[in-house]
Design a protein around this motif. Structure first.
Motif, PDB file in Angstrom:
ATOM      1  N   GLY A 244       0.882  -1.355   0.107  1.00 31.04           N
ATOM      2  CA  GLY A 244       0.225  -0.027  -0.046  1.00 31.04           C
ATOM      3  C   GLY A 244       0.930   1.253   0.028  1.00 31.04           C
ATOM      4  N   SER A 245       0.263   2.455  -0.095  1.00 31.83           N
ATOM      5  CA  SER A 245       0.927   3.591  -0.126  1.00 31.83           C
ATOM      6  C   SER A 245       0.367   4.563   0.595  1.00 31.83           C
ATOM      7  N   LEU A 246       1.284   5.395   1.696  1.00 29.40           N
ATOM      8  CA  LEU A 246       0.994   6.509   2.131  1.00 29.40           C
ATOM      9  C   LEU A 246       1.486   7.838   1.926  1.00 29.40           C
ATOM     10  N   SER A 247       0.799   8.614   1.351  1.00 28.34           N
ATOM     11  CA  SER A 247       1.437   9.856   0.705  1.00 28.34           C
ATOM     12  C   SER A 247       1.801  11.010   1.845  1.00 28.34           C
ATOM     13  N   MET A 248       3.001  11.078   2.020  1.00 30.60           N
ATOM     14  CA  MET A 248       3.497  12.045   2.986  1.00 30.60           C
ATOM     15  C   MET A 248       3.910  13.361   2.353  1.00 30.60           C
ATOM     16  N   ALA A 249       3.404  14.240   2.862  1.00 31.68           N
ATOM     17  CA  ALA A 249       3.695  15.884   1.990  1.00 31.68           C
ATOM     18  C   ALA A 249       4.922  16.557   2.637  1.00 31.68           C
ATOM     19  N   GLY A 250       5.665  17.220   2.210  1.00 31.07           N
ATOM     20  CA  GLY A 250       6.635  17.912   2.892  1.00 31.07           C
ATOM     21  C   GLY A 250       6.353  19.396   2.707  1.00 31.07           C
ATOM     22  N   SER A 251       6.366  20.409   3.418  1.00 28.81           N
ATOM     23  CA  SER A 251       6.142  21.834   3.605  1.00 28.81           C
ATOM     24  C   SER A 251       7.376  22.633   3.844  1.00 28.81           C
ATOM     25  N   PHE A 252       7.481  23.725   3.637  1.00 28.30           N
ATOM     26  CA  PHE A 252       8.765  24.403   3.989  1.00 28.30           C
ATOM     27  C   PHE A 252       8.167  25.916   4.500  1.00 28.30           C
ATOM     28  N   TYR A 253       9.079  26.649   5.344  1.00 31.99           N
ATOM     29  CA  TYR A 253       9.025  27.837   5.496  1.00 31.99           C
ATOM     30  C   TYR A 253      10.438  28.481   5.179  1.00 31.99           C
ATOM     31  N   ILE A 254      10.204  29.926   4.592  1.00 30.37           N
ATOM     32  CA  ILE A 254      11.267  30.636   3.994  1.00 30.37           C
ATOM     33  C   ILE A 254      11.488  31.920   4.940  1.00 30.37           C
ATOM     34  N   THR A 255      12.614  32.162   5.043  1.00 28.67           N
ATOM     35  CA  THR A 255      13.198  33.286   5.732  1.00 28.67           C
ATOM     36  C   THR A 255      13.074  34.788   4.620  1.00 28.67           C
ATOM     37  N   LEU A 386       3.953   0.863   2.318  1.00 22.81           N
ATOM     38  CA  LEU A 386       3.558  -0.189   3.194  1.00 22.81           C
ATOM     39  C   LEU A 386       3.546  -1.615   2.671  1.00 22.81           C
ATOM     40  N   ASN A 387       4.398  -2.415   3.599  1.00 24.64           N
ATOM     41  CA  ASN A 387       4.442  -3.673   3.030  1.00 24.64           C
ATOM     42  C   ASN A 387       3.642  -4.626   4.085  1.00 24.64           C
ATOM     43  N   LYS A 388       2.427  -5.169   3.272  1.00 28.18           N
ATOM     44  CA  LYS A 388       1.268  -5.547   4.043  1.00 28.18           C
ATOM     45  C   LYS A 388       1.563  -7.032   4.562  1.00 28.18           C
ATOM     46  N   ASP A 389       2.558  -7.615   4.075  1.00 25.10           N
ATOM     47  CA  ASP A 389       2.961  -9.082   4.431  1.00 25.10           C
ATOM     48  C   ASP A 389       4.041  -9.049   5.735  1.00 25.10           C
ATOM     49  N   GLN A 390       4.821  -7.819   5.739  1.00 24.43           N
ATOM     50  CA  GLN A 390       5.548  -7.743   6.967  1.00 24.43           C
ATOM     51  C   GLN A 390       4.932  -6.562   7.779  1.00 24.43           C
ATOM     52  N   GLN A 391       3.726  -5.975   7.778  1.00 21.58           N
ATOM     53  CA  GLN A 391       3.261  -5.202   8.361  1.00 21.58           C
ATOM     54  C   GLN A 391       4.112  -4.099   8.831  1.00 21.58           C
ATOM     55  N   LYS A 392       4.844  -3.334   7.859  1.00 23.48           N
ATOM     56  CA  LYS A 392       5.702  -2.161   8.364  1.00 23.48           C
ATOM     57  C   LYS A 392       5.966  -1.362   7.194  1.00 23.48           C
ATOM     58  N   MET A 394       7.967   0.449   4.509  1.00 13.23           N
ATOM     59  CA  MET A 394       9.255   0.406   3.944  1.00 13.23           C
ATOM     60  C   MET A 394      10.028   1.724   3.856  1.00 13.23           C
ATOM     61  N   LEU A 395      11.165   1.805   4.144  1.00 14.90           N
ATOM     62  CA  LEU A 395      11.902   2.857   4.068  1.00 14.90           C
ATOM     63  C   LEU A 395      12.887   3.027   2.842  1.00 14.90           C
ATOM     64  N   GLY A 396      13.140   4.027   2.009  1.00 14.29           N
ATOM     65  CA  GLY A 396      13.727   4.050   0.803  1.00 14.29           C
ATOM     66  C   GLY A 396      12.929   3.706  -0.619  1.00 14.29           C
ATOM     67  N   GLU A 397      13.729   3.496  -1.358  1.00 17.18           N
ATOM     68  CA  GLU A 397      12.917   3.123  -2.677  1.00 17.18           C
ATOM     69  C   GLU A 397      12.371   1.694  -2.770  1.00 17.18           C
ATOM     70  N   ALA A 398      11.392   1.455  -3.437  1.00 16.26           N
ATOM     71  CA  ALA A 398      10.957   0.487  -3.658  1.00 16.26           C
ATOM     72  C   ALA A 398      10.398  -0.008  -5.037  1.00 16.26           C
ATOM     73  N   SER A 399      10.773  -1.152  -5.541  1.00 20.05           N
ATOM     74  CA  SER A 399      10.547  -1.392  -7.068  1.00 20.05           C
ATOM     75  C   SER A 399       9.909  -2.900  -7.227  1.00 20.05           C
ATOM     76  N   ILE A 400       9.061  -3.078  -7.911  1.00 21.05           N
ATOM     77  CA  ILE A 400       8.272  -4.103  -8.482  1.00 21.05           C
ATOM     78  C   ILE A 400       8.793  -4.575  -9.740  1.00 21.05           C
ATOM     79  N   ASN A 401       9.375  -5.889  -9.817  1.00 18.78           N
ATOM     80  CA  ASN A 401       9.695  -6.348 -10.935  1.00 18.78           C
ATOM     81  C   ASN A 401       8.974  -7.931 -11.232  1.00 18.78           C
ATOM     82  N   PRO A 402       8.089  -7.940 -11.942  1.00 25.02           N
ATOM     83  CA  PRO A 402       7.615  -9.138 -12.218  1.00 25.02           C
ATOM     84  C   PRO A 402       8.291 -10.306 -13.007  1.00 25.02           C
TER      85      PRO A 402
END
Length: 452
Positions: A244-255, A386-392, A394-402
Motif C-alpha cells: 500500500g502507499s501512504l502519501s507524505m507531503a513535505g512543506s517548508f518555511y522560508i526566511t 507499506l508492506n502488508k506481508d511484513q506489516q511495516k 518500507m523506508l527508501g525506494e521500492a521496486s516491483i519487477n514481475p
C-alpha cells in the motif's frame, strides 16, 4: 488510430524517468526509447526545484543513514556531480555550499563525535567544528540573540565540509538529462507531453499503453517511474497487491533574508521515519534560507493538483487489516504520534509559524516569527510504501519487477540523488530481457570512480 511502437517506453517525466531515458540512449544499443509525461513539461511535480530540498544526499551529514547506506549513496551522488560537470552546469544548476550535521546538547554532541570517527574514512573531507569554529562559519547557530551578544546555553558540535558540491536544481537537471538523451542522434528518442497513461496491458509479447486522451503506444519493455502513481498503475495490472502507499507531503518555511551560509542538518530521531528538520540556502530564491520539511499525511498522490488524485490515493493505499495495523503500530508510539500531530498544526494558519519557529530555533536560536513565512506552493508528495506481508513501513525506494518486461519504481527521498544509480540498476534488467548491450565500461568511466 496510429500506434507508436518503441523498444522501451518510460512512464513519467521526472528526474528518475529522465535519468533512465538518458542512460538508455547513451549507454545501450537500444534503437528506440520514448518518455511519456502526463503534464505540459518535465519535472512539474516532485523533481521541481521548489518541491524538494535541492540537496545532493551523499550520506555524510544525513544522520539517519548507516555507513553501508552511505557507501551506496556516495556512489550515486557522485554520478549527479559528474553528469553536471560534464555538461558544464556547475554554478548554473549545481552549486558548492558549506554543509554540516549539527548536534545540540550533550547527547547529540557525543553522537556527532562518534559518527565522525565512524564516517571519516569514507568521507575524508569531513571536519569537526566546535562552537568557536561555528562562530566563524555559521554565527547564527551560536548566538541566542539577534545582536549576537549572548551564546546559546547548550553545547554544540558539527561535522561538515566547505569543499563539496551540495546543491542541485533537480528540475533543471531533469531537462538536461532529457536533452542529453536526445543528442544521441543514432537513436529514436521521443518525448510526449500531456500523455497521461491510464491503462497498461500485455498483448502477446508487447505492452500496450493507452493514455487518457486515447493515444496508444506499444513497447517491448515498460518502466513506470511515475512516483506515487507507479503503485497505482501496478495495482491496476494486478501487481504489488502486498503493498500500500501512504502519501507524505513535505512543506517548508522560508526566511525574508539570508540566514545560513550553507546546509545545516540536524541529528535524526531514530524513532521517526521522516527526515529531521534542516536549513538550506534556496538557489531559486536568492539564497534565502528554507527550513523544513514538515511531514503531513495527505489523501492525494500529487501536491497542488487535486482532482482525481484523491480517489487514486484511496485506491493505492490498499487498505485492509494489515495496513490499519501498520498505522496503529506507528501511532501508538508517543514520539511518532506527537510528531504527526505537531506537523499537522504546522499547516494551520494563525498558529503554524509560532509552533514551527520553536522547532527551527534548534538551528537558529534567535529566529522569530517575523523572520519566516510559510512557503506557499513549495513541497511535494513522497509515497511511503507499506508492506502488508511484513506489516511495516518500507523506508527508501521500492521496486516491483514481475520479470515479464515491466518495472514499477516508487522513489521517495533521496530518489533524485539516486536517479542515475537506479537507472543503472534498471538498465541491466532491460538489457537482459531485450538482449541488448550495456556499455558498462563507458558508463563507469563517465559517471563513476569504479575503475580508479
Amino acid at each position: 488510430m496510429n500506434t507508436k511502437h518503441y523498444d522501451v517506453v518510460i512512464v513519467g517525466g521526472g528526474i528518475s524517468g529522465a535519468a533512465l531515458f538518458y542512460e538508455l540512449a547513451r549507454y545501450t544499443d537500444v534503437k528506440s526509447v520514448c518518455m511519456l509525461e502526463k503534464y505540459e513539461d518535465l519535472a512539474t511535480l516532485n523533481s521541481k526545484g521548489t518541491s524538494n530540498s535541492q540537496t545532493i544526499h551523499v550520506g555524510d551529514i544525513e544522520t539517519n543513514y548507516t555507513l553501508e547506506k552511505a557507501k551506496i549513496t556516495k556512489r550515486t551522488a557522485n554520478m549527479i556531480v559528474k553528469f553536471n560537470l560534464q555538461r558544464g552546469l556547475q554554478d548554473k544548476i549545481m552549486f558548492a555550499h558549506q554543509k554540516m550535521a549539527l548536534g545540540v546538547g550533550e547527547k547529540e554532541v557525543n553522537f556527532i563525535k562518534n559518527r565522525y570517527e565512524e564516517f571519516k574514512e569514507l568521507f575524508p573531507y569531513l571536519e569537526l567544528w566546535d562552537k568557536e569554529r561555528l562562530r566563524e562559519l555559521e554565527p547564527k547557530l551560536v548566538y541566542a540573540d539577534k545582536e549576537q551578544t549572548k551564546d546559546r546555553p547548550e553545547p554544540i558540535l558539527a561535522m561538515g565540509t566547505q569543499s563539496e558540491y551540495t546543491t542541485v536544481d533537480f528540475g533543471a537537471m531533469t531537462k538536461e538529462l532529457a536533452k542529453a538523451g536526445q543528442e544521441e542522434k543514432e537513436k529514436l528518442t521521443d518525448i510526449y507531453f500531456n500523455a497521461e497513461v491510464d491503462e497498461i496491458e500485455k498483448v502477446g509479447d508487447i505492452y500496450k499503453l493507452t493514455t487518457t486522451s486515447g493515444s496508444v503506444f506499444t513497447a517491448n519493455f515498460v518502466v513506470v517511474n511515475a512516483g506515487a502513481h507507479s503503485l497505482y498503475l501496478a495495482h491496476k495490472m494486478g501487481y504489488g497487491d502486498h503493498m500500500g502507499s501512504l502519501s507524505m507531503a513535505g512543506s517548508f518555511y522560508i526566511t525574508n533574508g539570508e540566514f545560513l551560509n550553507g546546509k545545516v542538518y540536524m541529528v535524526q530521531n531514530p524513532k521517526l521515519p521522516f527526515a529531521a528538520l534542516h536549513g538550506d540556502p534556496d538557489i531559486l530564491c536568492d539564497g534565502k534560507t528554507r527550513f523544513g520539511p514538515t511531514a503531513l499525511a495527505l489523501l492525494v498522490l500529487e501536491r497542488y493538483k487535486g482532482g482525481k488524485s484523491f480517489f487514486q490515493c484511496l485506491k493505492t493505499m490498499n487498505i485492509d487489516g494489515n495496513i490499519l495495523k501498520i498505522f496503529w503500530d506507528l501511532l501508538k508510539d508517543s514520539d511518532i504520534r506527537n510528531y504527526v500531530f505537531k506537523n499537522f498544526l504546522f499547516e494551520v494558519p494563525g498558529i503554524n509559524k509560532g509552533l514551527f519557529v520553536k522547532d527551527a530555533r534548534k538551528i537558529v536560536p534567535s529566529l522569530s516569527t517575523e523572520d519566516i513565512e510559510y512557503a506557499k506552493g513549495f513541497g511535494g508528495v513522497r509515497p511511503q510504501v507499506l508492506n502488508k506481508d511484513q506489516q511495516k513501513l518500507m523506508l527508501g525506494e521500492a521496486s516491483i519487477n514481475p520479470g515479464d518486461g515491466i518495472l514499477f519504481n516508487m522513489t521517495p527521498s533521496p530518489g533524485a540523488t539516486s536517479c542515475l544509480g537506479n537507472a543503472e540498476r534498471d538498465i541491466k534488467i532491460v538489457c537482459e530481457y531485450l538482449n541488448l548491450k550495456f556499455d558498462e565500461e563507458r558508463f563507469k568511466e563517465e559517471l563513476t570512480d569504479d575503475n580508479k
